[in-house]
Design a protein around this motif. Sequence first.
Motif, PDB file in Angstrom:
ATOM      1  N   PHE A  96       1.102  -0.930  -0.041  1.00  0.00           N
ATOM      2  CA  PHE A  96      -0.191  -0.370  -0.070  1.00  0.00           C
ATOM      3  C   PHE A  96       0.524   1.179   0.067  1.00  0.00           C
ATOM      4  N   SER A  97       2.088   0.813  -0.554  1.00  0.00           N
ATOM      5  CA  SER A  97       2.863   2.508  -0.419  1.00  0.00           C
ATOM      6  C   SER A  97       2.884   3.108  -2.269  1.00  0.00           C
ATOM      7  N   VAL A  98       2.431   4.018  -1.759  1.00  0.00           N
ATOM      8  CA  VAL A  98       2.744   4.971  -3.133  1.00  0.00           C
ATOM      9  C   VAL A  98       3.841   4.503  -4.253  1.00  0.00           C
ATOM     10  N   GLY A  99       4.811   4.341  -3.693  1.00  0.00           N
ATOM     11  CA  GLY A  99       6.527   4.690  -4.508  1.00  0.00           C
ATOM     12  C   GLY A  99       5.821   3.420  -5.012  1.00  0.00           C
ATOM     13  N   ILE A 100       5.594   2.608  -4.521  1.00  0.00           N
ATOM     14  CA  ILE A 100       6.000   0.888  -4.939  1.00  0.00           C
ATOM     15  C   ILE A 100       4.647   1.108  -6.260  1.00  0.00           C
ATOM     16  N   GLY A 101       3.447   1.198  -5.917  1.00  0.00           N
ATOM     17  CA  GLY A 101       2.178   1.732  -7.499  1.00  0.00           C
ATOM     18  C   GLY A 101       2.968   1.868  -8.166  1.00  0.00           C
ATOM     19  N   VAL A 102       4.056   3.593  -8.624  1.00  0.00           N
ATOM     20  CA  VAL A 102       4.156   4.136  -9.766  1.00  0.00           C
ATOM     21  C   VAL A 102       5.591   3.444  -9.647  1.00  0.00           C
ATOM     22  N   LEU A 103       6.394   2.304  -9.560  1.00  0.00           N
ATOM     23  CA  LEU A 103       7.348   1.231  -9.563  1.00  0.00           C
ATOM     24  C   LEU A 103       6.694   0.156 -10.942  1.00  0.00           C
ATOM     25  N   ARG A 104       5.211  -0.003 -10.412  1.00  0.00           N
ATOM     26  CA  ARG A 104       4.847  -1.346 -10.974  1.00  0.00           C
ATOM     27  C   ARG A 104       4.269  -0.562 -12.191  1.00  0.00           C
ATOM     28  N   MET A 105       4.540   0.681 -12.411  1.00  0.00           N
ATOM     29  CA  MET A 105       3.986   1.375 -13.705  1.00  0.00           C
ATOM     30  C   MET A 105       4.740   1.493 -14.462  1.00  0.00           C
ATOM     31  N   ILE A 106       6.088   2.261 -13.650  1.00  0.00           N
ATOM     32  CA  ILE A 106       6.941   1.905 -14.690  1.00  0.00           C
ATOM     33  C   ILE A 106       7.519   0.820 -14.945  1.00  0.00           C
ATOM     34  N   LEU A 107       7.302  -0.431 -14.231  1.00  0.00           N
ATOM     35  CA  LEU A 107       8.165  -1.887 -14.721  1.00  0.00           C
ATOM     36  C   LEU A 107       7.273  -2.589 -16.247  1.00  0.00           C
TER      37      LEU A 107
END
Length: 214
Positions: A96-107
């Motif tokens: 539930f961290s926003v940073g991991i959400g963004v990392l998923r989109m980048i990947l």
Amino acid sequence: MKYGIVGSSGRMGRELIEVFGPENCVATISLEDETILDSPEVIVDFSRPEALKRTLEVCREYRSALVLGTTALTEDHMVQVKELAQSVAVVQGYNFSVGIGVLRMILRQYAPALSEWDVEISETHHIHKVDAPSGTAITLKKEVGRDCPTHSLRMGGVPGDHSVSFANEGEVLTLTHRAISRKVFAMGALQAARFAIGQQPGLYDFEEVVSCAL
Ligand code: NAD
């Protein structure tokens, strides 16, 4: 927002109550105790897969939305979660961290450009974490789009570090996320709870909550 916590006595449960505000907590469920004082608008479950049965019963009884952060859920658990999602909004996520959400989109967007490169995932968590690899590492592997080695370290009190490294003969690209404290997951869960209340029934990924801010 009247909310209930499943796993209320745990590390995440205590953090969630602090971030959501103890005054609006109307239900607490843990191995040690169950107290329901009022009808919760949303149930937030960061506990163990074995608690899911009771969580689903409570959500049905009170028509509560659900924010589900528990990891190591099986396919059978997810079938049950999808059934609940036909009648209430459910936000589920292994991070539930926003940073991991963004990392998923980048990947998802850029990993195909590195399809010829080697790729490995590593994650580090505190020594009390029971599942390995972490749910987040499994999610990141899906975003990479191919099978790859995953390394898990269990050390000290680390809330959660994840790295995805790509390499070829000439260069290395490493994308790293570090949760500095558990509070970040509780803040994400609060964002998810606000999103879920008033949302149409359905199963939502935490990434959809993150995308709302784009
Ligand atoms: P913990 O061991 O500190 O706490 C577990 C809690 O669950 C306790 O309150 C315990 O009493 C309760 N519990 C266990 N079995 C139960 C049962 N059968 N019925 C009812 N309650 C039960 O664990 P933690 O570190 O707080 O982590 C809890 C969960 O949250 C884990 O699955 C962890 O991987 C996950 N987590 C998810 C995220 C995320 O962002 N999705 C972040 C951190 C942790």
